[in-house]
Design an enzyme around this catalytic site. Structure first.
Site, short mmCIF file in Angstrom:
data_model
loop_
_atom_site.label_atom_id
_atom_site.label_comp_id
_atom_site.label_asym_id
_atom_site.label_seq_id
_atom_site.Cartn_x
_atom_site.Cartn_y
_atom_site.Cartn_z
N THR A 79 29.89 -27.34 9.66
CA THR A 79 30.58 -27.37 10.85
C THR A 79 30.31 -28.25 11.87
O THR A 79 29.26 -28.96 11.75
CB THR A 79 30.19 -25.92 11.68
OG1 THR A 79 30.50 -26.07 13.10
CG2 THR A 79 28.68 -25.88 12.03
N ASP A 80 31.27 -28.66 12.62
CA ASP A 80 31.08 -29.90 13.53
C ASP A 80 29.96 -29.45 14.84
O ASP A 80 29.44 -30.29 15.40
CB ASP A 80 32.52 -30.20 14.45
CG ASP A 80 33.06 -29.02 15.20
OD1 ASP A 80 32.48 -27.88 15.23
OD2 ASP A 80 34.21 -29.39 15.74
N GLU A 81 29.66 -28.05 15.08
CA GLU A 81 28.91 -27.84 15.74
C GLU A 81 27.27 -28.27 15.86
O GLU A 81 26.66 -28.25 16.72
CB GLU A 81 28.58 -26.18 16.06
CG GLU A 81 30.03 -25.57 16.39
CD GLU A 81 29.75 -24.15 17.03
OE1 GLU A 81 28.78 -23.64 17.43
OE2 GLU A 81 30.91 -23.39 17.02
N TYR B 251 23.33 -20.63 15.75
CA TYR B 251 24.10 -20.59 14.81
C TYR B 251 24.08 -22.18 14.26
O TYR B 251 23.78 -22.30 13.21
CB TYR B 251 25.49 -20.06 15.16
CG TYR B 251 26.78 -20.61 14.19
CD1 TYR B 251 26.75 -20.28 13.13
CD2 TYR B 251 27.61 -21.48 14.84
CE1 TYR B 251 27.68 -20.73 12.11
CE2 TYR B 251 28.47 -22.36 14.05
CZ TYR B 251 28.55 -21.52 12.56
OH TYR B 251 29.55 -22.18 11.87
N LYS C 298 23.08 -23.84 10.64
CA LYS C 298 23.70 -24.80 9.77
C LYS C 298 23.23 -26.04 9.59
O LYS C 298 23.37 -26.54 8.69
CB LYS C 298 25.44 -24.67 10.50
CG LYS C 298 26.17 -23.54 10.38
CD LYS C 298 26.54 -22.83 9.09
CE LYS C 298 27.28 -23.72 8.24
NZ LYS C 298 27.77 -23.11 6.91
P1 NAD Z 1 33.36 -15.62 8.18
O1 NAD Z 1 32.21 -14.75 9.10
O2 NAD Z 1 34.65 -15.29 8.45
O3 NAD Z 1 33.14 -15.05 6.61
C1 NAD Z 1 31.63 -15.23 6.14
C2 NAD Z 1 31.79 -14.65 4.71
O4 NAD Z 1 30.44 -14.65 4.12
C3 NAD Z 1 31.95 -13.04 4.81
O5 NAD Z 1 33.03 -12.74 3.87
C4 NAD Z 1 30.68 -12.29 4.46
O6 NAD Z 1 30.77 -11.17 3.95
C5 NAD Z 1 29.85 -13.38 3.79
N1 NAD Z 1 28.53 -13.55 3.74
C6 NAD Z 1 27.74 -13.22 5.05
N2 NAD Z 1 26.50 -13.24 4.85
C7 NAD Z 1 26.22 -13.11 3.39
C8 NAD Z 1 25.39 -12.89 2.45
N3 NAD Z 1 23.89 -13.00 2.79
N4 NAD Z 1 25.69 -13.24 1.14
C9 NAD Z 1 26.84 -13.23 0.82
N5 NAD Z 1 28.01 -13.19 1.60
C10 NAD Z 1 27.58 -13.29 2.83
O7 NAD Z 1 33.16 -17.09 8.14
P2 NAD Z 1 34.37 -18.24 8.27
O8 NAD Z 1 34.69 -18.29 9.79
O9 NAD Z 1 35.41 -18.03 7.16
O10 NAD Z 1 33.38 -19.60 7.89
C11 NAD Z 1 33.10 -19.78 6.58
C12 NAD Z 1 32.15 -21.22 6.72
O11 NAD Z 1 32.72 -22.11 7.22
C13 NAD Z 1 30.94 -20.82 7.25
O12 NAD Z 1 29.82 -21.44 6.57
C14 NAD Z 1 30.92 -21.54 8.71
O13 NAD Z 1 29.79 -21.83 8.97
C15 NAD Z 1 31.94 -22.56 8.30
N6 NAD Z 1 32.89 -23.04 9.39
C16 NAD Z 1 33.54 -22.20 10.13
C17 NAD Z 1 34.42 -22.68 10.99
C18 NAD Z 1 35.40 -21.75 11.83
O14 NAD Z 1 36.03 -21.79 12.79
N7 NAD Z 1 35.50 -20.40 11.45
C19 NAD Z 1 34.58 -24.12 11.20
C20 NAD Z 1 33.90 -24.76 10.46
C21 NAD Z 1 32.93 -24.50 9.57
O1 DAU Z 2 33.60 -25.79 15.65
C1 DAU Z 2 33.50 -24.91 14.43
C2 DAU Z 2 33.17 -23.58 15.08
O2 DAU Z 2 34.04 -22.92 15.75
C3 DAU Z 2 32.48 -22.75 13.77
O3 DAU Z 2 31.40 -23.30 13.19
C4 DAU Z 2 32.25 -21.20 14.07
O4 DAU Z 2 32.00 -20.55 13.00
C5 DAU Z 2 33.31 -20.60 14.95
O5 DAU Z 2 33.18 -19.38 15.34
C6 DAU Z 2 33.79 -21.37 16.00
O6 DAU Z 2 32.84 -21.59 17.13
P1 DAU Z 2 33.08 -21.32 18.60
O7 DAU Z 2 31.98 -20.80 19.42
O8 DAU Z 2 33.82 -22.69 19.00
O9 DAU Z 2 34.41 -20.35 18.47
P2 DAU Z 2 34.64 -19.31 19.39
O10 DAU Z 2 36.14 -18.60 18.94
O11 DAU Z 2 33.63 -17.82 19.33
O12 DAU Z 2 34.81 -19.55 20.75
C7 DAU Z 2 35.95 -20.56 21.09
C8 DAU Z 2 35.90 -21.11 22.39
O13 DAU Z 2 36.22 -19.77 23.20
C9 DAU Z 2 34.53 -21.32 22.86
O14 DAU Z 2 34.39 -22.21 24.15
C10 DAU Z 2 34.07 -19.95 23.77
C11 DAU Z 2 35.32 -19.49 23.97
N1 DAU Z 2 35.42 -17.89 24.19
C12 DAU Z 2 35.02 -17.41 23.00
C13 DAU Z 2 35.23 -16.03 23.03
C14 DAU Z 2 34.92 -15.08 21.75
C15 DAU Z 2 35.75 -17.16 25.38
O15 DAU Z 2 35.77 -17.90 26.42
N2 DAU Z 2 35.83 -15.84 25.23
C16 DAU Z 2 35.50 -15.24 24.13
O16 DAU Z 2 35.52 -13.78 24.14
#
Ligand code: NAD
Ligand code: DAU
Length: 357
Positions: free
Chosen positions: A136-138, A161, A165
């Site tokens: 992730t970019d975080e 988180y 990562k």
């Molecule tokens: P998600 O939470 O939707 O899915 C995670 C999956 O991992 C689920 O299917 C869950 O069952 C599985 N999982 C969790 N713990 C596990 C374990 N101990 N063993 C096996 N499986 C397990 O997540 P996502 O949003 O699809 O993110 C996927 C990946 O991409 C993550 O590594 C996250 O850090 C990264 N990522 C997410 C975002 C985003 O915006 N969602 C952005 C950048 C990177």
């Molecule tokens: O940048 C990549 C990341 O983006 C991934 O690595 C994470 O897995 C993914 O969850 C996401 O993280 P964020 O914290 O940015 O996403 P989230 O959707 O939780 O929140 C987006 C923005 O909205 C953030 O500034 C917090 C705000 N927010 C979020 C929620 C859930 C609110 O204002 N209200 C809310 O209820």
């Protein structure tokens, strides 16, 4: 039965949001790979996300936990995975604030277990093998009003988180240096699209607008994220997997920055049209609530390395991607109902009951 002549590719977390798009892309596009989806099916994992490819003869599901070292070792020894695309993780920042240890366990220990199992089978000959770590970019921390994250930006994670990562990224790189393990890492910005669990901003607000519930905007809403449609992330992963330079990192982003409050405004307008409600009706649901502790102000990705080097570009504008996303949640109301019953109600109550300001 898996065809033993084919390459065996392991995707972890394939039942989750991004993982399901990656699995679908690979299963459909590469009949010459056996695609194994290993997932623990936590609250975020859902096999309904992959119904359409269930019967394919190059797709296999393995239920299991990446923190279970013995199980992981056994699967690697048996299936001799040629490559791993590792997405399994605890992924929600708010949950990491409540339970940091769960994030350390899955995201750090789980990653080390996979690295160890991969090393155990290929250490003598890494030829043609790849460990692709999806991050992730975080990990880069927070930007001020200007500038971008590049692949050279120093790591500076702020939430449990992102710290977990960042740590897993370091372990992958360290296994590359120490044991010669071939890897790639990509650091992507905020994804949105079909199958996203409604704890994240966009699907949570879609669900709340449908149900006329308050839209809890953290703080003043002036936080900025760079949004990317999930299928464009899956395309980028495919490109890096096949054409990326070994032992390198790629940043992936949407060239698409939005302040939360502006994004929510656009979402409300599109939802009003979709629901046949009066213009401005959904915006009335916006409620400013107590801020997320340690809330990162701004993320923005400089994606020129993947753009210039591999020719990758996002395929949809944000307006198009958001409209497609809304459409998907309307067409899949049963999916939304399933995932928002039971445990979700408890989570929602705990997370949002005391946040009003
Ligand atoms: P998600 O939470 O939707 O899915 C995670 C999956 O991992 C689920 O299917 C869950 O069952 C599985 N999982 C969790 N713990 C596990 C374990 N101990 N063993 C096996 N499986 C397990 O997540 P996502 O949003 O699809 O993110 C996927 C990946 O991409 C993550 O590594 C996250 O850090 C990264 N990522 C997410 C975002 C985003 O915006 N969602 C952005 C950048 C990177
Ligand atoms: O940048 C990549 C990341 O983006 C991934 O690595 C994470 O897995 C993914 O969850 C996401 O993280 P964020 O914290 O940015 O996403 P989230 O959707 O939780 O929140 C987006 C923005 O909205 C953030 O500034 C917090 C705000 N927010 C979020 C929620 C859930 C609110 O204002 N209200 C809310 O209820």
């Amino acid at each position: 039965m898996a065809d033993y002549k084919k390459k065996n590719i392991l995707v972890t977390g394939g039942a989750g949001f991004i993982g399901s798009h990656v699995v679908r892309t690979f299963v459909r596009r590469y009949p010459d790979y056996n695609i194994y989806n290993l997932d623990a099916l936590t609250y975020a994992g859902n096999l309904e996300n992959l119904k359409d490819i269930e019967g394919r003869d190059n797709y296999f599901f393995l239920k299991g936990d990446i923190t279970d070292a013995a199980f992981i070792e056994k699967e690697f020894a048996e299936k001799q995975f040629d490559a791993v695309i590792h997405l399994a993780a605890e992924s929600h920042v708010d949950r990491s604030i409540t339970d940091p240890l769960a994030f350390a366990k899955t995201n750090i220990l789980g990653t080390i277990n996979l690295l160890n199992a991969f090393k155990a089978i290929w250490m003598d000959n890494w030829d043609g093998k790849l460990f692709y770590h999806v991050s992730t970019d975080e990990v880069y921390g927070s930007l001020g009003a200007t500038g971008y994250f590049t692949e050279e930006t120093p790591y500076d994670p702020n939430s449990p988180y992102s710290a977990s990562k960042a740590s897993s990224d370091h372990f992958v790189r360290a296994y590359g240096e120490t044991y010669g393990l071939p890897y790639t890492i990509s650091n992507c910005s905020n994804n949105y699209g079909p199958n996203q669990f409604p704890e994240k901003l966009i699907p949570l607000f879609i669900n709340n607008i449908i149900n006329k519930n308050p839209l809890p905007v953290y703080g003043d809403g002036n936080y900025t994220r760079d949004w990317l449609y999930v299928e464009d992330h899956a395309e980028a992963i495919d490109l890096i997997f096949h054409k990326g330079q070994k032992n390198e990192t790629y940043n992936i982003g949407g060239f698409n920055e939005w302040k939360n409050i502006d994004l929510v405004g656009l979402l409300c307008r599109q939802m009003d049209i979709k629901l046949g409600r009066q213009e401005g009706e959904s915006e009335k649901l916006i409620t400013f609530v107590r801020d997320r502790p340690g809330h990162d102000l701004r993320y923005a990705i400089d994606a020129s390395k993947i753009h210039d080097g591999l020719g990758w570009n996002p395929s949809v504008t944000f307006e198009e991607g958001l409209a497609k996303t809304i459409e998907w949640y309307f067409d899949n109301s049963e999916w939304l109902q399933h995932v928002t019953s039971g445990e979700y109600q408890k989570y929602y109550k705990t997370q949002y009951s005391q946040t009003r300001i």
